[in-house]
Design an enzyme around this catalytic site. Structure first.
Site, PDB file in Angstrom:
ATOM      1  N   ARG A  20       0.818  -1.232   0.000  1.00  0.00           N
ATOM      2  CA  ARG A  20       0.000   0.000   0.000  1.00  0.00           C
ATOM      3  C   ARG A  20       0.845   1.272   0.000  1.00  0.00           C
ATOM      4  NH1 ARG A  20      -3.197  -2.934   3.624  1.00  0.00           N
ATOM      5  NH2 ARG A  20      -4.984  -3.825   2.571  1.00  0.00           N
TER       6      ARG A  20
ATOM      7  N   LYS B 229       2.118  11.679 -11.145  1.00  0.00           N
ATOM      8  CA  LYS B 229       1.387  10.747 -12.018  1.00  0.00           C
ATOM      9  C   LYS B 229       2.250   9.517 -12.233  1.00  0.00           C
ATOM     10  CE  LYS B 229      -1.628  13.432 -15.046  1.00  0.00           C
ATOM     11  NZ  LYS B 229      -1.848  13.784 -16.463  1.00  0.00           N
TER      12      LYS B 229
ATOM     13  N   GLU C  16       8.758  19.649 -24.490  1.00  0.00           N
ATOM     14  CA  GLU C  16       8.067  20.119 -23.273  1.00  0.00           C
ATOM     15  C   GLU C  16       8.606  21.492 -22.849  1.00  0.00           C
ATOM     16  OE1 GLU C  16       5.468  18.416 -22.517  1.00  0.00           O
ATOM     17  OE2 GLU C  16       6.031  16.678 -23.734  1.00  0.00           O
TER      18      GLU C  16
ATOM     19  N   LYS D 236       6.283  23.519 -13.975  1.00  0.00           N
ATOM     20  CA  LYS D 236       5.483  22.300 -13.741  1.00  0.00           C
ATOM     21  C   LYS D 236       5.051  22.237 -12.273  1.00  0.00           C
ATOM     22  CE  LYS D 236       4.177  17.818 -14.435  1.00  0.00           C
ATOM     23  NZ  LYS D 236       4.282  16.568 -15.140  1.00  0.00           N
TER      24      LYS D 236
ATOM     25  N   GLU E  94      -5.532  17.010 -11.600  1.00  0.00           N
ATOM     26  CA  GLU E  94      -5.981  17.373 -12.938  1.00  0.00           C
ATOM     27  C   GLU E  94      -7.481  17.607 -13.020  1.00  0.00           C
ATOM     28  OE1 GLU E  94      -3.853  15.370 -16.002  1.00  0.00           O
ATOM     29  OE2 GLU E  94      -5.126  16.178 -17.573  1.00  0.00           O
TER      30      GLU E  94
ATOM     31  N   ARG F 228      -4.204  21.963 -14.451  1.00  0.00           N
ATOM     32  CA  ARG F 228      -3.166  21.006 -14.843  1.00  0.00           C
ATOM     33  C   ARG F 228      -3.310  20.648 -16.333  1.00  0.00           C
ATOM     34  NH1 ARG F 228      -0.498  16.307 -11.127  1.00  0.00           N
ATOM     35  NH2 ARG F 228       0.869  15.453 -12.703  1.00  0.00           N
TER      36      ARG F 228
ATOM     37  N   ASN G 116      -1.287  20.219 -21.274  1.00  0.00           N
ATOM     38  CA  ASN G 116      -1.592  19.505 -22.527  1.00  0.00           C
ATOM     39  C   ASN G 116      -1.549  20.421 -23.737  1.00  0.00           C
ATOM     40  OD1 ASN G 116      -2.022  16.998 -21.326  1.00  0.00           O
ATOM     41  ND2 ASN G 116      -4.082  17.596 -20.720  1.00  0.00           N
TER      42      ASN G 116
ATOM     43  N   HIS H  40      -0.692  19.071 -27.033  1.00  0.00           N
ATOM     44  CA  HIS H  40      -0.662  17.609 -26.919  1.00  0.00           C
ATOM     45  C   HIS H  40      -1.863  16.922 -27.563  1.00  0.00           C
ATOM     46  CE1 HIS H  40       2.729  18.387 -24.417  1.00  0.00           C
ATOM     47  NE2 HIS H  40       2.857  17.131 -24.039  1.00  0.00           N
TER      48      HIS H  40
ATOM     49  N   HIS I 120      -1.146  13.888 -29.858  1.00  0.00           N
ATOM     50  CA  HIS I 120      -1.647  12.519 -29.649  1.00  0.00           C
ATOM     51  C   HIS I 120      -2.290  11.985 -30.919  1.00  0.00           C
ATOM     52  CE1 HIS I 120      -1.878  13.424 -25.067  1.00  0.00           C
ATOM     53  NE2 HIS I 120      -0.682  12.991 -25.428  1.00  0.00           N
TER      54      HIS I 120
ATOM     55  N   HIS J 149       7.489  11.212 -29.319  1.00  0.00           N
ATOM     56  CA  HIS J 149       6.473  12.040 -28.661  1.00  0.00           C
ATOM     57  C   HIS J 149       6.853  13.524 -28.757  1.00  0.00           C
ATOM     58  CE1 HIS J 149       3.366  13.267 -25.901  1.00  0.00           C
ATOM     59  NE2 HIS J 149       4.255  13.772 -25.061  1.00  0.00           N
TER      60      HIS J 149
HETATM   61  N1  LIG Z   1       4.179  10.934 -15.253  1.00  0.00           N
HETATM   62  C1  LIG Z   1       4.062  12.002 -16.015  1.00  0.00           C
HETATM   63  O1  LIG Z   1       3.598  13.060 -15.597  1.00  0.00           O
HETATM   64  C2  LIG Z   1       4.570  11.934 -17.432  1.00  0.00           C
HETATM   65  C3  LIG Z   1       4.728  13.114 -18.173  1.00  0.00           C
HETATM   66  C4  LIG Z   1       5.257  13.022 -19.451  1.00  0.00           C
HETATM   67  C5  LIG Z   1       5.607  11.781 -19.975  1.00  0.00           C
HETATM   68  N2  LIG Z   1       5.432  10.655 -19.231  1.00  0.00           N
HETATM   69  C6  LIG Z   1       5.823   9.339 -19.746  1.00  0.00           C
HETATM   70  O2  LIG Z   1       7.233   9.348 -19.923  1.00  0.00           O
HETATM   71  C7  LIG Z   1       7.570   8.338 -20.866  1.00  0.00           C
HETATM   72  C8  LIG Z   1       8.665   8.858 -21.757  1.00  0.00           C
HETATM   73  O3  LIG Z   1       9.784   9.160 -20.960  1.00  0.00           O
HETATM   74  P1  LIG Z   1      11.230   9.481 -21.587  1.00  0.00           P
HETATM   75  O4  LIG Z   1      11.043  10.383 -22.734  1.00  0.00           O
HETATM   76  O5  LIG Z   1      12.087   9.885 -20.453  1.00  0.00           O
HETATM   77  O6  LIG Z   1      11.662   8.094 -22.228  1.00  0.00           O
HETATM   78  P2  LIG Z   1      12.380   6.771 -21.661  1.00  0.00           P
HETATM   79  O7  LIG Z   1      12.198   6.595 -20.225  1.00  0.00           O
HETATM   80  O8  LIG Z   1      11.942   5.672 -22.566  1.00  0.00           O
HETATM   81  O9  LIG Z   1      13.922   7.084 -21.949  1.00  0.00           O
HETATM   82  C9  LIG Z   1      14.324   7.316 -23.270  1.00  0.00           C
HETATM   83  C10 LIG Z   1      15.542   6.478 -23.664  1.00  0.00           C
HETATM   84  O10 LIG Z   1      16.709   7.049 -23.089  1.00  0.00           O
HETATM   85  C11 LIG Z   1      17.451   6.055 -22.382  1.00  0.00           C
HETATM   86  N3  LIG Z   1      18.091   6.790 -21.299  1.00  0.00           N
HETATM   87  C12 LIG Z   1      17.512   7.348 -20.221  1.00  0.00           C
HETATM   88  N4  LIG Z   1      18.387   8.094 -19.545  1.00  0.00           N
HETATM   89  C13 LIG Z   1      19.570   8.007 -20.189  1.00  0.00           C
HETATM   90  C14 LIG Z   1      20.863   8.552 -19.978  1.00  0.00           C
HETATM   91  N5  LIG Z   1      21.089   9.431 -19.002  1.00  0.00           N
HETATM   92  N6  LIG Z   1      21.848   8.210 -20.834  1.00  0.00           N
HETATM   93  C15 LIG Z   1      21.610   7.365 -21.876  1.00  0.00           C
HETATM   94  N7  LIG Z   1      20.403   6.838 -22.143  1.00  0.00           N
HETATM   95  C16 LIG Z   1      19.393   7.158 -21.306  1.00  0.00           C
HETATM   96  C17 LIG Z   1      16.444   5.008 -22.001  1.00  0.00           C
HETATM   97  O11 LIG Z   1      17.033   3.753 -21.844  1.00  0.00           O
HETATM   98  C18 LIG Z   1      15.509   5.029 -23.208  1.00  0.00           C
HETATM   99  O12 LIG Z   1      16.040   4.230 -24.236  1.00  0.00           O
HETATM  100  C19 LIG Z   1       6.284   7.969 -21.593  1.00  0.00           C
HETATM  101  O13 LIG Z   1       5.883   6.685 -21.197  1.00  0.00           O
HETATM  102  C20 LIG Z   1       5.278   8.996 -21.103  1.00  0.00           C
HETATM  103  O14 LIG Z   1       3.953   8.486 -21.042  1.00  0.00           O
HETATM  104  C21 LIG Z   1       4.928  10.715 -17.963  1.00  0.00           C
END
Ligand SMILES: NC(=O)c1ccc[n+]([C@@H]2O[C@H](COP(=O)([O-])OP(=O)(O)OC[C@H]3O[C@@H](n4cnc5c(N)ncnc54)[C@H](O)[C@@H]3O)[C@@H](O)[C@H]2O)c1
Length: 362
Positions: free
Chosen positions: A118, A140, A182, A224, A234, A238, A242, A245, A249, A262
């Site tokens: 939990r 999130k 972003e 943020k 949200e 919040r 978007n 976005h 999407h 993305h």
């Molecule tokens: N929770 C939220 O509020 C929120 C907001 C925006 C996006 N997201 C989510 O985030 C995800 C995308 O995240 P992302 O863009 O960070 O992608 P990711 O986590 O897939 O990382 C991108 C790539 O970079 C590599 N990597 C990461 N750090 C590295 C480093 N320092 N050196 C070398 N390689 C590295 C990873 O292995 C991966 O191949 C999506 O699933 C999206 O839905 C969540």
């Protein structure tokens, strides 16, 4: 003096967001006989030895779980493997779960932290630009379902977000562009100066101009934090996050999530959303963003014949509460608003404009 920002949620929980060139010391973690590290496989490849030595110096037993890189890890399968690993290794309710990686690892590990016993205390160590400026902040967490992205999850706030900027040294170029989408969004909805600072990063996407990079990460994180602190779950502003976005999407869905990253889709979406805002009477223009097309190097012209399909995909965005298309526009620079539109012709024109203007293949 640490660069310390603080998130204060509506539920009065507070946690620091720290941007540094090092890893957090033991003073940031509660005393515990174990630490559960959930780390992206690529990050482990580059920094695994350094990080495990760092955490071992705390004197706790280290439980180490590597997440295969890529969006497909935000799955029920990976979620269940983390839970198995944690429970078989007898974590307790006070065992910190440290998520080290980009948004994929952060969302997945965050959701595991929210549900194991939990709730384990969660520590985010974001390693991508996107995770530092966006996904690690705001609580999130979640995974994908076969029927759609991020459909299973929870709001679960971390105890700490610690961004070690040094780790961006190994970030692939395409991932910089993702995070920069972003940053450009924050430039539109909250601080226009970010657009100029962003251009310097695009010109040298490495740790060259460290002071500028730090400023951009800090200011983006601050924006943020400001928004999520005022609307944790949200229900209102919040949604401003978007901006661009809803267009993005639709582009991602239409092109099967493979043709554009993305961040690239967000860039096109920002241009479309700015053009739309101008058409609705706002004193803004997409021009300040068009200059970034030379960095994104996108091939988009062929999508112009599919704007009707793109708009119909906007209609199925899960954030629409009615049959109208709900999206964010600007009433002025740095002033976002939520609108509901029925004029699909105008949305088609927004796509048409953006797809033509950002087309700039190498
Ligand atoms: N929770 C939220 O509020 C929120 C907001 C925006 C996006 N997201 C989510 O985030 C995800 C995308 O995240 P992302 O863009 O960070 O992608 P990711 O986590 O897939 O990382 C991108 C790539 O970079 C590599 N990597 C990461 N750090 C590295 C480093 N320092 N050196 C070398 N390689 C590295 C990873 O292995 C991966 O191949 C999506 O699933 C999206 O839905 C969540």
């Amino acid at each position: 003096m640490k660069n310390r920002l603080e998130v204060k949620t509506e539920s009065e929980q507070t946690y620091p967001v720290i941007i540094e060139d090092t890893w957090p010391g033991s003073e940031y973690f509660p005393e515990s006989d174990k630490l559960l590290i959930v780390i992206d496989q690529n990050v482990a490849r580059h920094y695994g030895d350094e990080l495990s030595a760092h955490f071992e110096s705390f004197g706790s037993e280290i439980l180490w779980y590597e997440v295969p890189f890529g969006e497909s890890s935000k799955s029920i399968d990976q979620y269940s493997r983390i839970i198995d690993y944690a429970l078989k290794n007898r974590v307790r309710r006070n065992t910190p779960l440290v998520a080290v990686g980009g948004g994929v690892t952060g969302d997945l590990a965050g959701f595991a932290a929210a549900s194991i016993l939990r709730g384990l205390p969660l520590y985010h160590l974001p390693t991508t630009l996107l995770a530092m400026v966006d996904s690690s902040i705001g609580g999130k967490t979640g995974i994908n379902h076969t029927t759609g992205k991020n459909l299973i999850g929870a709001f679960y706030q971390p105890e700490l977000v610690w961004a070690n900027m040094q780790i961006l040294e190994t970030l692939p170029h395409s991932e910089w562009n993702c995070g920069m989408g972003e940053v450009l969004k924050y430039g539109c909805i909250s601080n226009h100066d970010l657009l100029d600072s962003a251009e310097k990063i695009f010109d040298s996407p490495d740790l060259g101009d460290r002071a500028n990079l730090k400023r951009v990460i800090e200011e983006s994180a601050r924006i943020k934090i400001d928004i999520v602190s005022r609307d944790e779950k949200e229900s209102g502003i919040r949604a401003y996050l978007n901006f661009g976005h809803t267009f993005a999407h639709a582009i991602e869905a239409f092109t099967g999530y493979t043709r554009y990253s993305h961040g690239e889709a967000v860039f096109v979406g920002l241009v479309a959303a700015l053009w739309l805002s101008e058409q609705k009477g706002a004193p803004v223009s997409a021009e300040p963003l068009i200059r970034f097309a030379r960095y994104y190097k996108l091939n988009t012209l062929d999508l112009c014949s599919s704007v009707k399909e793109l708009v119909s995909l906007m209609g199925s965005d899960k954030k629409n509460l009615t049959s109208k298309i709900r999206l964010v526009t600007l009433s002025d620079w740095q002033n976002a608003q939520i609108v509901e539109l029925e004029d699909t012709g105008l949305l088609e024109s927004a796509f048409q404009y953006a797809l033509e203007r950002v087309h700039n293949p190498a």
